[in-house]
Scaffold this motif. Structure first.
Motif, PDB file in Angstrom:
ATOM      1  N   SER A 148       0.826  -1.211   0.000  1.00 22.08           N
ATOM      2  CA  SER A 148       0.000   0.000   0.000  1.00 22.08           C
ATOM      3  C   SER A 148       0.858   1.258   0.000  1.00 22.08           C
ATOM      4  O   SER A 148       0.347   2.367  -0.108  1.00 22.08           O
ATOM      5  N   PRO A 198      -9.715   0.407   6.632  1.00 21.90           N
ATOM      6  CA  PRO A 198      -8.352   0.859   6.358  1.00 21.90           C
ATOM      7  C   PRO A 198      -8.021   2.060   7.238  1.00 21.90           C
ATOM      8  O   PRO A 198      -8.905   2.843   7.584  1.00 21.90           O
ATOM      9  N   MET A 200      -5.390   4.863   6.805  1.00 18.41           N
ATOM     10  CA  MET A 200      -4.348   5.367   5.908  1.00 18.41           C
ATOM     11  C   MET A 200      -3.555   6.498   6.548  1.00 18.41           C
ATOM     12  O   MET A 200      -4.104   7.392   7.169  1.00 18.41           O
ATOM     13  N   CYS A 259       2.645   7.758   1.401  1.00 17.77           N
ATOM     14  CA  CYS A 259       1.367   7.124   1.743  1.00 17.77           C
ATOM     15  C   CYS A 259       1.564   5.681   2.196  1.00 17.77           C
ATOM     16  O   CYS A 259       2.388   4.953   1.635  1.00 17.77           O
ATOM     17  N   THR A 261      -0.966   2.359   4.214  1.00 14.81           N
ATOM     18  CA  THR A 261      -2.256   2.020   4.820  1.00 14.81           C
ATOM     19  C   THR A 261      -2.153   0.799   5.727  1.00 14.81           C
ATOM     20  O   THR A 261      -1.611  -0.241   5.319  1.00 14.81           O
TER      21      THR A 261
ATOM     22  N   MET B 200      -9.996   7.129   0.823  1.00 17.68           N
ATOM     23  CA  MET B 200      -9.741   5.761   0.393  1.00 17.68           C
ATOM     24  C   MET B 200     -11.030   4.962   0.256  1.00 17.68           C
ATOM     25  O   MET B 200     -11.912   5.032   1.106  1.00 17.68           O
ATOM     26  N   TYR B 202     -12.195   1.228   0.276  1.00 14.27           N
ATOM     27  CA  TYR B 202     -11.811  -0.143   0.585  1.00 14.27           C
ATOM     28  C   TYR B 202     -13.033  -1.030   0.351  1.00 14.27           C
ATOM     29  O   TYR B 202     -14.114  -0.744   0.865  1.00 14.27           O
ATOM     30  N   CYS B 259      -8.736  -1.991  -3.314  1.00 19.11           N
ATOM     31  CA  CYS B 259      -8.419  -0.712  -2.663  1.00 19.11           C
ATOM     32  C   CYS B 259      -8.049   0.351  -3.687  1.00 19.11           C
ATOM     33  O   CYS B 259      -7.360   0.071  -4.680  1.00 19.11           O
ATOM     34  N   THR B 261      -7.426   4.942  -3.755  1.00 18.48           N
ATOM     35  CA  THR B 261      -7.475   6.182  -2.983  1.00 18.48           C
ATOM     36  C   THR B 261      -7.582   7.413  -3.885  1.00 18.48           C
ATOM     37  O   THR B 261      -6.804   7.559  -4.837  1.00 18.48           O
TER      38      THR B 261
END
Lengths: 269, 269
Positions: A148, A198, A200, A259, A261, B200, B202, B259, B261
């Protein structure tokens, strides 16, 4: 024990500092909603040096927590950390996740954080833990997912350095990309009503505490920690590695972004 | 016009449906916090077929919105959509982002969504838009980042199919990974107090509306939309493409996860 020697992040003092930085920086994001009713019997599995244990104890002062780990050294550090913080609601016990010295349904809740990523059979681990929980008790699982991660500016070498961490962990039987699998793993282990969310972490220079506490001191430090293993396994050459690490630091400059997650799953027995 | 012909997603009826699905599914996530004071003069730049315009109009019934786009066909669809929804607070105008027919500081706020990803010089575009905004007015930018996508189970072919979308967009001068760059782009364009937040998505099988509305009808549909371009440019062979698409659908099954974002930036002139 083999499991001690092969822990991907090692047991160095720098690693202990890294774990503490990680826990402090991410405490709210990952753990703000882990709150158990007073009197709950909570099993923390794989407590390591106690970085999460102190958070769990602080947020749940009236829960009775039992924290287990396979490493006696880590347990000693965890115990010292929890005592230094003044919490008295935690017992420590050395035990293997697959051979826990508790009877069926001994706990109301089970908690594990950054453990499944190191386990060869994560669904089997969850099944073993399910037996420890009473009916309608819960399991809470927190894991990262190195797949991620991304940053700006992005370079091939930075990605390759991060991939080394994934590959080293895979060689040790772990899965650094386990976060995205939490939902199917909880289902496979027979838990009900799984809910995965999630968490993040987005970092730019308007968030200097995350630049330091997460990008540099948690994530890049973790990648740097596998340098020797990655080079000795021939996963990468030294020049590519050095450029990759430099590029990761480049993304922590004022015009960079970073970034990552984490995933948190809660499910019922 | 060249800019019309080269829009990476094309102008088909299926694409119009896809844009509507995307807008409906993501409306709350992306736009719940775009609320302007009554009487605000708002410029929406690159409104396309109006998928976001109706949301903007609904959330800001007392704002006066001017929506511009370079495509006359898209504008006609946007106008029809907004009229059908019964909103009367939007004017439509055909114009190029770099040559807007408005005076300096004509607007209180500027809004653009899924536009910078298609622009060759995104910082210059933001600079041009900055001149349209009064002092202390704001710009709101919403973009995706295809490099933020991952799924379970993961396969090399699925990643390669998604990479085709990134590559086709790059050949047209765009950047499908622009989301992670919003903060430095806003700074480069001279905006102040930029605040970027990730949004995000998910998806697992406990969220069936996202499996359909996002994974299948928004994301996979978008990847499938570049099939001909990817094959004719030789970016991928047909077998790998077909397996990649099948693998993407595989990740929408009950034990799969998905996933992605988006990023939203708000900054002041």
């Amino acid at each position: 024990m083999a499991a001690e020697i092969q822990y991907v992040h090692g047991y160095s003092a720098r690693e202990a500092d890294r774990l503490a930085d990680q826990a402090n920086t991410l405490s709210g994001l990952l753990h703000h909603d882990t709150v158990y009713p007073p009197g709950s019997r909570v099993l923390e599995c794989g407590c390591g040096t106690g970085a999460q244990t102190v958070i769990l104890a602080a947020r749940n002062p009236e829960a009775r927590i039992v924290s287990v780990d396979i490493s006696a050294d880590s347990l000693a550090q965890a115990r010292a950390r929890v005592e230094a913080a003044g919490y008295r609601n935690v017992e420590f016990l050395r035990a293997n996740l697959f051979d826990l010295p508790f009877g069926e349904a001994s706990f109301d809740h089970v908690f594990l954080c950054f453990v499944l990523e190191h386990v060869e059979r994560p669904a089997a681990a969850l099944e073993a833990l399910k037996r420890m929980v009473r009916r309608n008790g819960t399991v809470t699982v927190v894991e990262g997912d190195h797949g991620s991660w991304y940053c700006h500016p992005r370079t091939e070498e930075a990605s390759r350095a991060v991939q080394c961490l994934v590959d080293v962990q895979a060689r040790l039987g772990g899965d650094a990309l386990v976060g995205r699998r939490l939902y199917p793993l909880l289902a496979e282990a027979g838990f009900r009503q799984a809910r995965v969310s999630p968490r993040m972490v987005y970092v730019d220079s308007s968030r200097p505490e995350l630049v330091e506490g997460f990008s540099k001191n948690t994530f890049i430090a973790m990648v740097e920690g596998v340098r020797e293993q990655a080079l000795s396994l021939g996963l990468i050459d030294p020049d590519t590695w050095e450029k990759g690490i430099a590029d990761l630091y480049r993304a922590t400059e004022p015009d960079g972004t970073f970034c990552y997650t984490f995933f948190k799953g809660v499910a019922a027995r």
